[in-house]
Design a protein around this motif. Sequence first.
Motif, PDB file in Angstrom:
ATOM      1  N   GLY A 222     -52.940  28.653  71.948  1.00 23.63           N
ATOM      2  CA  GLY A 222     -52.441  27.786  73.042  1.00 23.63           C
ATOM      3  C   GLY A 222     -53.767  26.872  72.965  1.00 23.63           C
ATOM      4  N   THR A 223     -54.549  26.427  71.643  1.00 24.22           N
ATOM      5  CA  THR A 223     -55.009  25.409  71.408  1.00 24.22           C
ATOM      6  C   THR A 223     -54.852  24.600  70.642  1.00 24.22           C
ATOM      7  OG1 THR A 223     -56.181  26.818  69.638  1.00 24.22           O
ATOM      8  CG2 THR A 223     -57.521  26.822  71.576  1.00 24.22           C
ATOM      9  N   ALA A 224     -54.685  23.560  70.350  1.00 29.39           N
ATOM     10  CA  ALA A 224     -53.925  22.032  69.676  1.00 29.39           C
ATOM     11  C   ALA A 224     -54.279  22.965  67.841  1.00 29.39           C
ATOM     12  CB  ALA A 224     -54.659  20.864  69.927  1.00 29.39           C
ATOM     13  N   ARG A 225     -53.204  22.988  67.229  1.00 28.85           N
ATOM     14  CA  ARG A 225     -53.213  23.499  65.949  1.00 28.85           C
ATOM     15  C   ARG A 225     -54.142  22.048  65.456  1.00 28.85           C
ATOM     16  NH1 ARG A 225     -51.542  22.190  60.983  1.00 28.85           N
ATOM     17  NH2 ARG A 225     -50.827  24.061  59.585  1.00 28.85           N
TER      18      ARG A 225
ATOM     19  N   VAL B  95     -52.267  27.582  63.152  1.00 31.90           N
ATOM     20  CA  VAL B  95     -50.480  28.125  62.794  1.00 31.90           C
ATOM     21  C   VAL B  95     -50.009  27.093  64.237  1.00 31.90           C
ATOM     22  CG1 VAL B  95     -50.893  29.434  61.340  1.00 31.90           C
ATOM     23  CG2 VAL B  95     -50.816  29.901  63.779  1.00 31.90           C
ATOM     24  N   ASP B  96     -48.429  26.777  63.871  1.00 28.68           N
ATOM     25  CA  ASP B  96     -48.013  26.200  65.490  1.00 28.68           C
ATOM     26  C   ASP B  96     -47.426  27.597  65.763  1.00 28.68           C
ATOM     27  OD1 ASP B  96     -46.733  25.629  63.336  1.00 28.68           O
ATOM     28  OD2 ASP B  96     -47.290  23.399  63.434  1.00 28.68           O
ATOM     29  N   THR B  97     -46.800  27.796  64.734  1.00 29.39           N
ATOM     30  CA  THR B  97     -45.739  29.588  65.327  1.00 29.39           C
ATOM     31  C   THR B  97     -46.095  30.525  64.781  1.00 29.39           C
ATOM     32  OG1 THR B  97     -44.623  29.008  63.502  1.00 29.39           O
ATOM     33  CG2 THR B  97     -43.886  27.524  65.115  1.00 29.39           C
ATOM     34  N   PRO B  98     -45.885  31.059  65.176  1.00 27.01           N
ATOM     35  CA  PRO B  98     -46.366  32.520  65.068  1.00 27.01           C
ATOM     36  C   PRO B  98     -46.135  33.010  62.898  1.00 27.01           C
ATOM     37  CG  PRO B  98     -45.014  32.975  66.884  1.00 27.01           C
ATOM     38  CD  PRO B  98     -44.708  31.761  66.637  1.00 27.01           C
ATOM     39  N   THR B  99     -47.094  33.270  62.376  1.00 27.46           N
ATOM     40  CA  THR B  99     -46.751  33.190  61.096  1.00 27.46           C
ATOM     41  C   THR B  99     -47.599  34.388  60.127  1.00 27.46           C
ATOM     42  OG1 THR B  99     -46.998  30.721  61.019  1.00 27.46           O
ATOM     43  CG2 THR B  99     -47.898  31.353  58.814  1.00 27.46           C
TER      44      THR B  99
ATOM     45  N   LEU C 277     -56.120  36.016  52.204  1.00 25.11           N
ATOM     46  CA  LEU C 277     -55.506  36.033  51.933  1.00 25.11           C
ATOM     47  C   LEU C 277     -54.315  35.616  52.702  1.00 25.11           C
ATOM     48  CD1 LEU C 277     -55.903  38.412  49.669  1.00 25.11           C
ATOM     49  CD2 LEU C 277     -54.342  39.375  50.517  1.00 25.11           C
ATOM     50  N   GLY C 278     -54.744  35.793  54.101  1.00 24.19           N
ATOM     51  CA  GLY C 278     -52.992  35.101  54.854  1.00 24.19           C
ATOM     52  C   GLY C 278     -53.665  33.643  55.437  1.00 24.19           C
ATOM     53  N   PHE C 279     -55.523  32.627  55.132  1.00 23.49           N
ATOM     54  CA  PHE C 279     -55.209  31.684  55.188  1.00 23.49           C
ATOM     55  C   PHE C 279     -54.748  31.078  53.365  1.00 23.49           C
ATOM     56  CE2 PHE C 279     -59.220  31.422  58.057  1.00 23.49           C
ATOM     57  CZ  PHE C 279     -59.023  30.712  58.171  1.00 23.49           C
ATOM     58  N   ASP C 280     -54.341  31.840  52.286  1.00 23.37           N
ATOM     59  CA  ASP C 280     -54.271  31.309  51.181  1.00 23.37           C
ATOM     60  C   ASP C 280     -52.568  31.345  51.644  1.00 23.37           C
ATOM     61  OD1 ASP C 280     -53.392  30.963  48.076  1.00 23.37           O
ATOM     62  OD2 ASP C 280     -52.407  32.554  48.309  1.00 23.37           O
ATOM     63  N   ALA C 281     -52.295  32.196  52.057  1.00 22.18           N
ATOM     64  CA  ALA C 281     -50.512  32.015  53.098  1.00 22.18           C
ATOM     65  C   ALA C 281     -50.622  30.417  54.262  1.00 22.18           C
ATOM     66  CB  ALA C 281     -50.332  32.835  53.575  1.00 22.18           C
ATOM     67  N   MET C 282     -51.390  30.419  54.247  1.00 22.57           N
ATOM     68  CA  MET C 282     -51.333  29.515  55.144  1.00 22.57           C
ATOM     69  C   MET C 282     -51.072  28.149  54.560  1.00 22.57           C
ATOM     70  SD  MET C 282     -52.600  30.707  58.847  1.00 22.57           S
ATOM     71  CE  MET C 282     -53.581  31.375  58.519  1.00 22.57           C
ATOM     72  N   GLY C 283     -51.712  28.082  53.407  1.00 22.39           N
ATOM     73  CA  GLY C 283     -51.953  26.462  52.571  1.00 22.39           C
ATOM     74  C   GLY C 283     -53.102  25.777  52.070  1.00 22.39           C
ATOM     75  N   ALA C 284     -54.556  26.818  53.017  1.00 22.12           N
ATOM     76  CA  ALA C 284     -55.834  26.590  52.298  1.00 22.12           C
ATOM     77  C   ALA C 284     -56.019  26.508  50.996  1.00 22.12           C
ATOM     78  CB  ALA C 284     -55.712  27.350  53.151  1.00 22.12           C
ATOM     79  N   ASP C 285     -57.026  25.860  50.634  1.00 18.56           N
ATOM     80  CA  ASP C 285     -57.852  26.569  49.263  1.00 18.56           C
ATOM     81  C   ASP C 285     -58.322  27.605  49.549  1.00 18.56           C
ATOM     82  OD1 ASP C 285     -56.468  24.489  47.336  1.00 18.56           O
ATOM     83  OD2 ASP C 285     -58.012  22.900  47.326  1.00 18.56           O
ATOM     84  N   VAL C 286     -58.149  28.879  48.917  1.00 19.16           N
ATOM     85  CA  VAL C 286     -59.257  29.429  48.861  1.00 19.16           C
ATOM     86  C   VAL C 286     -59.901  29.886  47.403  1.00 19.16           C
ATOM     87  CG1 VAL C 286     -59.834  32.493  49.377  1.00 19.16           C
ATOM     88  CG2 VAL C 286     -57.653  31.325  50.950  1.00 19.16           C
TER      89      VAL C 286
ATOM     90  N   SER D  16     -57.832  42.108  65.588  1.00 23.55           N
ATOM     91  CA  SER D  16     -58.232  40.627  66.549  1.00 23.55           C
ATOM     92  C   SER D  16     -58.510  39.466  66.504  1.00 23.55           C
ATOM     93  CB  SER D  16     -58.730  41.360  68.281  1.00 23.55           C
ATOM     94  OG  SER D  16     -57.726  42.356  68.002  1.00 23.55           O
ATOM     95  N   VAL D  17     -59.898  39.590  66.001  1.00 24.84           N
ATOM     96  CA  VAL D  17     -60.948  38.865  65.108  1.00 24.84           C
ATOM     97  C   VAL D  17     -60.161  38.043  64.545  1.00 24.84           C
ATOM     98  CG1 VAL D  17     -62.972  38.356  64.717  1.00 24.84           C
ATOM     99  CG2 VAL D  17     -63.269  40.261  66.460  1.00 24.84           C
ATOM    100  N   ALA D  18     -59.603  38.645  63.288  1.00 20.76           N
ATOM    101  CA  ALA D  18     -59.197  37.380  62.248  1.00 20.76           C
ATOM    102  C   ALA D  18     -57.871  36.709  62.583  1.00 20.76           C
ATOM    103  CB  ALA D  18     -58.553  39.051  60.942  1.00 20.76           C
ATOM    104  N   ARG D  19     -57.392  37.537  64.024  1.00 23.04           N
ATOM    105  CA  ARG D  19     -55.859  36.704  64.066  1.00 23.04           C
ATOM    106  C   ARG D  19     -56.093  35.526  65.253  1.00 23.04           C
ATOM    107  NH1 ARG D  19     -53.190  39.491  67.644  1.00 23.04           N
ATOM    108  NH2 ARG D  19     -54.400  41.582  67.145  1.00 23.04           N
ATOM    109  N   GLY D  20     -57.457  35.826  65.719  1.00 22.05           N
ATOM    110  CA  GLY D  20     -58.258  34.844  66.934  1.00 22.05           C
ATOM    111  C   GLY D  20     -59.162  33.485  65.992  1.00 22.05           C
ATOM    112  N   ILE D  21     -59.415  34.126  65.207  1.00 23.95           N
ATOM    113  CA  ILE D  21     -59.873  32.676  64.003  1.00 23.95           C
ATOM    114  C   ILE D  21     -58.832  31.970  63.635  1.00 23.95           C
ATOM    115  CG2 ILE D  21     -61.266  31.999  62.681  1.00 23.95           C
ATOM    116  CD1 ILE D  21     -62.843  34.740  62.751  1.00 23.95           C
ATOM    117  N   MET D  22     -57.628  32.392  63.108  1.00 20.76           N
ATOM    118  CA  MET D  22     -56.759  31.492  62.233  1.00 20.76           C
ATOM    119  C   MET D  22     -55.662  31.081  63.301  1.00 20.76           C
ATOM    120  SD  MET D  22     -55.968  34.587  59.323  1.00 20.76           S
ATOM    121  CE  MET D  22     -55.840  35.986  59.707  1.00 20.76           C
ATOM    122  N   GLY D  23     -55.689  31.849  64.046  1.00 22.11           N
ATOM    123  CA  GLY D  23     -54.663  31.232  65.708  1.00 22.11           C
ATOM    124  C   GLY D  23     -54.834  29.637  65.572  1.00 22.11           C
ATOM    125  N   TRP D  24     -55.825  29.246  65.234  1.00 24.73           N
ATOM    126  CA  TRP D  24     -56.409  27.815  65.340  1.00 24.73           C
ATOM    127  C   TRP D  24     -55.539  26.956  64.239  1.00 24.73           C
ATOM    128  CZ3 TRP D  24     -59.000  24.366  67.941  1.00 24.73           C
ATOM    129  CH2 TRP D  24     -59.657  24.841  68.666  1.00 24.73           C
TER     130      TRP D  24
END
Length: 418
Positions: free
Chosen positions: A316-319, A284-288, A341-350, A274-282
């Motif tokens: 619900g905040t601005a991406r 994404v703009d669609t469920p990912t 891993l999640g940030f890597d999948a979303m295109g961030a440099d890990v 829940s904490v991880a998804r709360g942070i990473m939710g900033w």
Amino acid sequence: MAVAPLFLRTFMLAAMVHAAALPARAEQAGASAVKWQSAATELKKLVPEIYAYPERLDNTVGHESDLLRAERLAIETERDLFLYAEKVALALADHHASLNRSSKQSFALVPTYADMWVEVQDGAYVISSVRRGSPAAGAGIAAGNMLVAVNGTPAAEAVAAFWDALGYEPDDERRGYAARLLANGRQGGDRKLTVRDAAGAETALTLPTLYDAPMPERSAVTVEERGGVPIIRIGNSLGDIDTVTAFDAAMAAASVAPEIVIDLRETPSGGNTSVARGIMGWFVDTPTPYQEHRLRADAEPMGITRSWRELVSPRGTARYAGCVTVLVGRWTGSMGEGMGLGFDAMGADVVGTLMAGLLGAIEQFTLPESGIRISLPIERMYHVDGTPREDFVPAETATTCPVASTWESVGGEPGFRR
């Protein structure tokens, strides 16, 4: 007929009562031993049935070595059961397997109470990472040093003795596991280590463990700015939902920056999704999807695997539309690894070193007749590209974000090295 004096009659009566009580006490003790041995047998059966990594078990003896079997059959008390269960967890050579109880003689939990990471390289015990701000770092131990001896015993001999006491023949992975436990000490008392530096000089050190000299307390989220880039550092707080609120506040200020750095290098204890998804939710703009689960128990006996992908949903905040670099290292553990891993999948440099490599997702099981609980990995975790979480290799250099890509990925001003 002569009558015995009163004191003698009292003594004789007490002796008779005591003699009568002996079989009853022996029977009670025997029943108690059976109860604890039965609980141990349930544990012996449980591990091969539900452990998510059966290929790591010694299947020729159902994971239980001859030494552990003898110990199980000799159990008489709840403490004996605890000591047996502790050895079962150690025999897995899995830092994600642990008990809810410990003693002063129990080894430190890695990575939470570890300040150095040791692994086997070409037969030597190499200290590959040192935790910043720890007793090891304060003593001058550095990445690349060699662990020469533990409590005066050569490292190789100490590691061999560790596995001899459990009745197993180790490979290099298990040797590295044992070396990390030995180097980071037990939960009571100091560590006596001999370390060799890059110049070949050996130093004998006596160090407190992190139980006696804890790491400095860190806030859930802190922010600093370097080169105009906000660096958001997350403390060992991924199990606290208030961390999401703190991260929201940090992002409210940082969201106007064209790029940010998120530092996950001090999250050894993991947390919850829940904490991880709360942070990473900033970000994404669609469920990912951000990670994949595979449950072993559902795959047997017919080989029908149950797997699913976990999604991050917009908050619900601005991406945040800027560029993101994420820092990871050996003290990025479990849920922190999933976020990497999640940030890597979303295109961030890990970017950074290998993470803790904690295996799977854990569940607790309570042993019968006791309050002893063992945590065991029951699900394998994967990057959405199919890479096992424990095999993920971070990048050495940030390449996407303009400012971060000018910094050195190891060393350098932003402190990419612990």
